[in-house]
Structure formats: C-alpha cells, structure tokens
Motif scaffolding. Sequence first.
Motif, PDB file in Angstrom:
ATOM      1  N   ALA A 153       1.705   4.437   0.284  1.00 55.74           N
ATOM      2  CA  ALA A 153       0.501   3.826   0.865  1.00 55.74           C
ATOM      3  C   ALA A 153       0.718   3.503   2.346  1.00 55.74           C
ATOM      4  O   ALA A 153      -0.151   3.784   3.190  1.00 55.74           O
ATOM      5  N   GLN A 157      -1.250   4.935   5.639  1.00 61.84           N
ATOM      6  CA  GLN A 157      -1.893   3.972   6.540  1.00 61.84           C
ATOM      7  C   GLN A 157      -1.437   4.218   7.973  1.00 61.84           C
ATOM      8  O   GLN A 157      -2.247   4.180   8.906  1.00 61.84           O
ATOM      9  N   ILE A 162      -5.686   5.767   5.495  1.00 57.98           N
ATOM     10  CA  ILE A 162      -6.063   4.721   4.551  1.00 57.98           C
ATOM     11  C   ILE A 162      -6.417   3.478   5.354  1.00 57.98           C
ATOM     12  O   ILE A 162      -5.750   3.151   6.336  1.00 57.98           O
ATOM     13  N   SER A 169      -2.817  -3.594  -2.748  1.00 57.60           N
ATOM     14  CA  SER A 169      -4.229  -3.415  -3.078  1.00 57.60           C
ATOM     15  C   SER A 169      -4.598  -1.937  -3.083  1.00 57.60           C
ATOM     16  O   SER A 169      -5.342  -1.477  -3.961  1.00 57.60           O
ATOM     17  N   ALA A 170      -4.082  -1.187  -2.118  1.00 56.55           N
ATOM     18  CA  ALA A 170      -4.336   0.251  -2.085  1.00 56.55           C
ATOM     19  C   ALA A 170      -3.786   0.920  -3.331  1.00 56.55           C
ATOM     20  O   ALA A 170      -4.434   1.786  -3.936  1.00 56.55           O
ATOM     21  N   THR A 174      -6.132   2.685  -6.265  1.00 56.96           N
ATOM     22  CA  THR A 174      -5.888   4.102  -6.544  1.00 56.96           C
ATOM     23  C   THR A 174      -5.512   4.311  -7.999  1.00 56.96           C
ATOM     24  O   THR A 174      -6.065   5.168  -8.691  1.00 56.96           O
ATOM     25  N   LEU A 211     -11.155   3.963   0.168  1.00 62.51           N
ATOM     26  CA  LEU A 211      -9.908   3.697   0.875  1.00 62.51           C
ATOM     27  C   LEU A 211      -9.726   4.554   2.123  1.00 62.51           C
ATOM     28  O   LEU A 211      -9.002   4.192   3.032  1.00 62.51           O
ATOM     29  N   LYS A 213     -10.038   6.602   5.566  1.00 62.08           N
ATOM     30  CA  LYS A 213     -10.444   6.224   6.920  1.00 62.08           C
ATOM     31  C   LYS A 213     -10.807   7.484   7.670  1.00 62.08           C
ATOM     32  O   LYS A 213      -9.953   8.296   7.999  1.00 62.08           O
TER      33      LYS A 213
END
Length: 216
Positions: A153, A157, A162, A169-170, A174, A211, A213
């Motif tokens: 994750a 990011q 993401i 939380s991600a 998922t 999630l 971006k």
Amino acid sequence: MTGEEISIEFLLEEDELTDKQKKILVAAIESFSEKGYAATSTNEIAKKAGVAEGTIFRHYKTKKDLLLNIVAPVMAKLVAPFVIRDLDKVLNKRFDTFEDFLRAMIENRREFIEKNGQIIRILLQEIPFQPELREQFKEHVATRLFERFTKVAVYYQEKGEIIDIPPLSALRLTASSIIGYFIAKYLIIPESEWDDEAETERTIQFILNGLGKGTK
C-alpha cells in the motif's frame, strides 16, 4: 502435490496418526466443507469415516473439540505455508500499477481457492464464528502477511496511485472488496453463472474509484 495445491494426504503422512484418526480427519474435512460445522453431526462424520461414534469421542470430547483439534492444525501446518508461499508470486513482484497488482491478486486467490476448495470453504465458513480458529488464522496467516501488504500500500501511495489514507485502511478496504467477491461466489450463490473476468474488472474498478488517485 504442486506448490499451489494443499494435499491432505501430505498432512496425514507427516502426522503420527492412527488409521482411524486419519479417516476421521478426512471425513470431518469433507463434512464440514459440504454442510458446515453447525449442520454436521459427529454421527455423520463417524459413518463417513467408517468408525463408531464412540471412537471420535475417545479422541475428542465434543464436536467443537473435533473442529479445533483437527481442522485448526490443518490450517496451521498446511494452509498457512501454502497460502503464504502462493501469495509470494504476487507480493514479490513489483507491478507497474496498483490496478495490475489488484488483477494479479484476484486471479491468484481465485485459482488457489478453486484448487483447495474444501479447506478454504471451512475457513471462510467458520472463522467468523469460531474465536479459536480466528486466533489461529491471525497467528499463522494474518500477522505474517499484514506487514507485507502494508508495504505494498505504501509503495503505490508513493507512486501517487492510492489516495493518502493510513495503509491499514487501504488494506482493509481492498481486502474486504476482494474477500466479499469470493464469499459471494463460493459460499452464498455458488450455483450462479459467474463471469469471472467481468466480476474481476468490476471489483477492481470499485476499489480504484474509492482508493485510486487519478485512475479511470
């Protein structure tokens, strides 16, 4: 036995069990998988194993004891190593995009479930309702994978794929989407005609739209 397939026979070879205990083990796995723990009686297991019901109770005090002392070791000794080893195929590879990672993860888990249906079905059915099995799963599987999934994750990011939320939380969002797909397919409505390719894409787009971006 392949690297992607759990073999009950392998477990039986490794453990020092009597022939009757082996038969009870196999019968319990088959019965719990077919009917679920709550709907399965020890009498049914005994008949399937070709032993007297009293034989089961000489080894296990209750049906719950049977579940914990037979199915839980199967998870600890076989499921955990194979789950982790099989997931390494995805986790050890850096995919160009989060979308590619999700697609590989779903396909990998679907193949694994289809090859190891009985054991996985028991785990999906019983872990939510059996605290002892849940602790076994956390100890042998979840905690060993948590850190690695968190790093995945963070990686996406940092690539800007993401949204900036806590990695936990991600991971939760998922995992809940993917596991929900598998529970529906293999437990709730397995008799439906599933278009796996279409469902995979819908699941991926659902995750990405929440999630992702700058994704589609």
